[in-house]
Design a protein around this motif. Structure first.
Motif, PDB file in Angstrom:
ATOM      1  N   SER A   2      -9.729 -21.804   7.393  1.00 45.33           N
ATOM      2  CA  SER A   2      -8.294 -22.065   7.400  1.00 45.33           C
ATOM      3  C   SER A   2      -7.536 -20.751   7.248  1.00 45.33           C
ATOM      4  CB  SER A   2      -7.914 -23.018   6.263  1.00 45.33           C
ATOM      5  OG  SER A   2      -8.188 -22.425   5.000  1.00 45.33           O
ATOM      6  N   CYS A   3      -6.244 -20.808   7.476  1.00 48.78           N
ATOM      7  CA  CYS A   3      -5.374 -19.644   7.275  1.00 48.78           C
ATOM      8  C   CYS A   3      -4.369 -19.987   6.190  1.00 48.78           C
ATOM      9  CB  CYS A   3      -4.650 -19.288   8.569  1.00 48.78           C
ATOM     10  SG  CYS A   3      -5.746 -18.805   9.914  1.00 48.78           S
ATOM     11  N   LYS A   4      -4.497 -19.336   5.042  1.00 49.86           N
ATOM     12  CA  LYS A   4      -3.684 -19.708   3.891  1.00 49.86           C
ATOM     13  C   LYS A   4      -2.802 -18.557   3.428  1.00 49.86           C
ATOM     14  CE  LYS A   4      -4.664 -23.004   1.383  1.00 49.86           C
ATOM     15  NZ  LYS A   4      -5.035 -23.966   0.330  1.00 49.86           N
ATOM     16  N   ILE A   5      -1.658 -18.920   2.913  1.00 50.44           N
ATOM     17  CA  ILE A   5      -0.756 -17.949   2.297  1.00 50.44           C
ATOM     18  C   ILE A   5      -1.271 -17.660   0.898  1.00 50.44           C
ATOM     19  CG2 ILE A   5       1.587 -17.542   1.458  1.00 50.44           C
ATOM     20  CD1 ILE A   5       2.563 -19.472   3.664  1.00 50.44           C
ATOM     21  N   THR A   6      -1.634 -16.406   0.667  1.00 51.53           N
ATOM     22  CA  THR A   6      -2.200 -16.038  -0.634  1.00 51.53           C
ATOM     23  C   THR A   6      -1.232 -15.221  -1.490  1.00 51.53           C
ATOM     24  OG1 THR A   6      -3.213 -14.048   0.316  1.00 51.53           O
ATOM     25  CG2 THR A   6      -4.549 -16.061   0.277  1.00 51.53           C
ATOM     26  N   LEU A 188      -1.031 -13.709   4.805  1.00 54.93           N
ATOM     27  CA  LEU A 188      -1.794 -14.817   5.372  1.00 54.93           C
ATOM     28  C   LEU A 188      -3.240 -14.357   5.518  1.00 54.93           C
ATOM     29  CD1 LEU A 188      -1.344 -17.727   6.538  1.00 54.93           C
ATOM     30  CD2 LEU A 188      -1.362 -16.661   8.802  1.00 54.93           C
ATOM     31  N   GLU A 189      -4.177 -15.138   4.944  1.00 49.86           N
ATOM     32  CA  GLU A 189      -5.585 -14.734   4.947  1.00 49.86           C
ATOM     33  C   GLU A 189      -6.493 -15.843   5.462  1.00 49.86           C
ATOM     34  OE1 GLU A 189      -7.367 -12.520   1.706  1.00 49.86           O
ATOM     35  OE2 GLU A 189      -5.482 -12.645   0.588  1.00 49.86           O
ATOM     36  N   ALA A 190      -7.628 -15.427   6.023  1.00 51.58           N
ATOM     37  CA  ALA A 190      -8.688 -16.367   6.350  1.00 51.58           C
ATOM     38  C   ALA A 190      -9.248 -16.913   5.048  1.00 51.58           C
ATOM     39  CB  ALA A 190      -9.790 -15.675   7.142  1.00 51.58           C
ATOM     40  N   SER A 191      -9.520 -18.218   5.017  1.00 51.56           N
ATOM     41  CA  SER A 191      -9.973 -18.849   3.782  1.00 51.56           C
ATOM     42  C   SER A 191     -11.010 -19.928   4.085  1.00 51.56           C
ATOM     43  CB  SER A 191      -8.778 -19.461   3.039  1.00 51.56           C
ATOM     44  OG  SER A 191      -9.197 -20.200   1.913  1.00 51.56           O
ATOM     45  N   SER A 192     -11.900 -20.143   3.139  1.00 50.62           N
ATOM     46  CA  SER A 192     -12.880 -21.224   3.261  1.00 50.62           C
ATOM     47  C   SER A 192     -12.342 -22.517   2.669  1.00 50.62           C
ATOM     48  CB  SER A 192     -14.180 -20.829   2.538  1.00 50.62           C
ATOM     49  OG  SER A 192     -13.913 -20.564   1.156  1.00 50.62           O
ATOM     50  N   GLU A 193     -11.155 -22.443   2.051  1.00 56.37           N
ATOM     51  CA  GLU A 193     -10.544 -23.629   1.467  1.00 56.37           C
ATOM     52  C   GLU A 193      -9.910 -24.505   2.542  1.00 56.37           C
ATOM     53  OE1 GLU A 193      -7.720 -22.705  -1.534  1.00 56.37           O
ATOM     54  OE2 GLU A 193      -9.098 -21.470  -2.708  1.00 56.37           O
ATOM     55  N   GLU A 194      -9.734 -25.764   2.211  1.00 57.22           N
ATOM     56  CA  GLU A 194      -9.046 -26.676   3.117  1.00 57.22           C
ATOM     57  C   GLU A 194      -7.551 -26.378   3.129  1.00 57.22           C
ATOM     58  OE1 GLU A 194      -9.838 -30.681   2.069  1.00 57.22           O
ATOM     59  OE2 GLU A 194     -11.954 -30.608   2.642  1.00 57.22           O
ATOM     60  N   GLY A 195      -6.895 -26.826   4.179  1.00 56.98           N
ATOM     61  CA  GLY A 195      -5.445 -26.692   4.232  1.00 56.98           C
ATOM     62  C   GLY A 195      -4.994 -25.510   5.053  1.00 56.98           C
ATOM     63  N   GLY A 196      -3.952 -24.837   4.554  1.00 54.46           N
ATOM     64  CA  GLY A 196      -3.367 -23.734   5.291  1.00 54.46           C
ATOM     65  C   GLY A 196      -2.521 -24.244   6.453  1.00 54.46           C
ATOM     66  N   ILE A 197      -2.418 -23.435   7.507  1.00 54.96           N
ATOM     67  CA  ILE A 197      -1.636 -23.835   8.677  1.00 54.96           C
ATOM     68  C   ILE A 197      -2.394 -24.916   9.446  1.00 54.96           C
ATOM     69  CG2 ILE A 197      -0.696 -23.078  10.894  1.00 54.96           C
ATOM     70  CD1 ILE A 197      -0.089 -20.383   9.634  1.00 54.96           C
ATOM     71  N   LEU A 198      -1.795 -26.096   9.510  1.00 62.32           N
ATOM     72  CA  LEU A 198      -2.433 -27.247  10.160  1.00 62.32           C
ATOM     73  C   LEU A 198      -2.003 -27.408  11.613  1.00 62.32           C
ATOM     74  CD1 LEU A 198      -2.029 -29.863   7.276  1.00 62.32           C
ATOM     75  CD2 LEU A 198      -3.973 -28.331   7.695  1.00 62.32           C
ATOM     76  N   ILE A 333       1.781 -30.951   1.210  1.00 67.01           N
ATOM     77  CA  ILE A 333       2.082 -30.762   2.636  1.00 67.01           C
ATOM     78  C   ILE A 333       3.551 -30.355   2.756  1.00 67.01           C
ATOM     79  CG2 ILE A 333       2.186 -31.822   4.918  1.00 67.01           C
ATOM     80  CD1 ILE A 333      -0.652 -31.541   3.800  1.00 67.01           C
ATOM     81  N   VAL A 334       3.796 -29.233   3.441  1.00 67.96           N
ATOM     82  CA  VAL A 334       5.166 -28.759   3.633  1.00 67.96           C
ATOM     83  C   VAL A 334       5.383 -28.449   5.107  1.00 67.96           C
ATOM     84  CG1 VAL A 334       5.181 -27.769   1.304  1.00 67.96           C
ATOM     85  CG2 VAL A 334       4.692 -26.295   3.256  1.00 67.96           C
ATOM     86  N   THR A 349       3.380 -26.984  10.160  1.00 68.54           N
ATOM     87  CA  THR A 349       2.946 -27.888   9.100  1.00 68.54           C
ATOM     88  C   THR A 349       1.880 -27.152   8.295  1.00 68.54           C
ATOM     89  OG1 THR A 349       3.262 -29.782  10.585  1.00 68.54           O
ATOM     90  CG2 THR A 349       2.056 -30.178   8.544  1.00 68.54           C
ATOM     91  N   TYR A 350       2.085 -27.110   7.001  1.00 67.15           N
ATOM     92  CA  TYR A 350       1.233 -26.266   6.143  1.00 67.15           C
ATOM     93  C   TYR A 350       0.797 -27.039   4.903  1.00 67.15           C
ATOM     94  CZ  TYR A 350      -0.243 -22.304   3.252  1.00 67.15           C
ATOM     95  OH  TYR A 350      -0.965 -21.436   2.457  1.00 67.15           O
ATOM     96  N   GLN A 351      -0.457 -26.882   4.541  1.00 71.36           N
ATOM     97  CA  GLN A 351      -0.973 -27.491   3.314  1.00 71.36           C
ATOM     98  C   GLN A 351      -1.224 -26.404   2.285  1.00 71.36           C
ATOM     99  OE1 GLN A 351      -4.461 -29.950   3.687  1.00 71.36           O
ATOM    100  NE2 GLN A 351      -4.213 -30.811   1.658  1.00 71.36           N
TER     101      GLN A 351
END
Length: 352
Positions: A2-6, A188-198, A333-334, A349-351
């Protein structure tokens, strides 16, 4: 993946300019004629429509690239990353650096290059470039950063929205009261977590709409002919946004696979409170619902419209618990959404 805001960061200028500041302005129509009515009535009507009570301007020593750096440093610190590991620096703006008292925009080198230099990043593989996309520029930069990460050519991106609109407004134009300065940034980083930019959506409407926001001469007939200022057709923009932004948001949400009931916050470009309120109502009306209470954080009443900086600044303030009765929790979810010069519209859409 995923791609998440860190990390998030922002810069809110120190110069507070209240509506009373415009009491002595000479407001003119586009043909140079005096705008009817006194300034007090004009200001009160302006406040009722836009919700703006005050706005922020940068001081004379700062330029757009300077405040972009401050927001970037804040985001880098919040993310806890080594700045040398950044793969991309994407800076969204529209008017470059315009020095105080100057009439010329300076965009060479790019603002992203200036930001990288001022951050003292040595890594040549950290690529910096600018995005000129109207007010939706920061969201578009996030969409591009997401693409780089999903393609495997980046792991960490710094995306900034910065603008100093106080340097390009016509003081004889009533619309000058809307605009302000500011900067917001995200990592914005690559992540192994769920969510991020959907999911995301972008559109450019330019067949008839291209000139709704443009650079034009002053409303004052004796002003220098070759100096240009930010101008807009407010009525056209209002009508355009109310029809097209809710549709883009709905398409984006449906693409994500999430339900409308799951949306916790909507971070929309702080353009005009009346317009934003109506966009949210029309968005939820598509689902035969009324907007939930507190779903749309607002800063326009205090910060004005700082173009590309409004959404990342708003997100940073909510992310850090700096807006009363507004907060985020992991898994929320935002939706991010914006509309602006081009005419461009986009949404994410971002988680969390």
């Amino acid at each position: 993946m995923s791609c998440k805001i860190t990390g998030t960061g922002s810069y809110i200028p120190s110069v507070v300019t209240k509506n009373d500041h415009f009491q002595q302005h000479e407001f003119l129509n586009s043909d140079g004629s005096l705008f009817p009515g006194d300034n007090e009535a004009t200001i009160q009507k302006f406040k009722a429509i836009t919700g703006i009570e005050e706005r922020r301007y940068i001081n004379d020593k700062l330029n757009t690239s300077d405040i972009a750096v401050i927001a970037a440093e804040d985001a880098i610190k919040n993310a806890g990353i080594d700045k040398e590991t950044l793969d991309y620096i994407i800076v969204a703006h529209n008017y470059g650096d315009v020095k105080a008292g100057c009439i010329q925009s300076d965009t060479v080198p790019s603002l992203a290059t200036r930001v990288k230099s001022k951050l003292r990043i040595k890594n040549p593989k950290c690529v910096g470039y600018d995005v000129l996309f109207g007010c939706p520029g920061w969201i578009e930069g996030m969409i591009q950063a997401n693409a780089f990460i999903k393609a495997g050519i980046a792991k960490k991106c710094l995306v900034i929205g910065a603008e100093a609109l106080s340097r390009v407004v016509d003081k004889h134009d009533r619309d000058s009261m809307i605009f302000s300065d500011g900067a917001g940034a995200t990592i914005l980083e690559a992540s192994s977590e769920e969510g991020g930019i959907l999911s995301h959506q972008t559109a450019t409407f330019s067949f008839q709409e291209a000139e709704y926001i443009y650079f034009g001469k002053s409303n004052h007939s004796e002003a220098p002919e070759d100096v240009r200022y930010i101008k807009m057709n407010g009525r056209k923009i209002y009508e355009f946004a109310l029809v097209n932004v809710p549709k883009a948001m709905k398409e984006c949400l449906e693409q994500s696979g999430k339900n409308i009931e799951e949306v916790k916050k909507i971070f929309i470009h702080q353009a005009n409170k009346k317009m934003d309120d109506e966009i949210i109502k029309r968005f939820y009306r598509q689902y035969k619902m009324a907007p939930p209470e507190n779903v749309m954080p607002m800063t326009i009443q205090e910060l004005g419209n700082s173009s590309v900086a409004t959404v990342p600044t708003l997100f940073d303030l909510v992310n850090k618990g700096k807006i009363a009765d507004q907060h985020l929790e992991k898994g929320d979810i935002v939706i991010f959404a914006s509309v602006g010069a081009g005419m461009n519209i986009n949404a994410i859409t971002y988680q969390v």
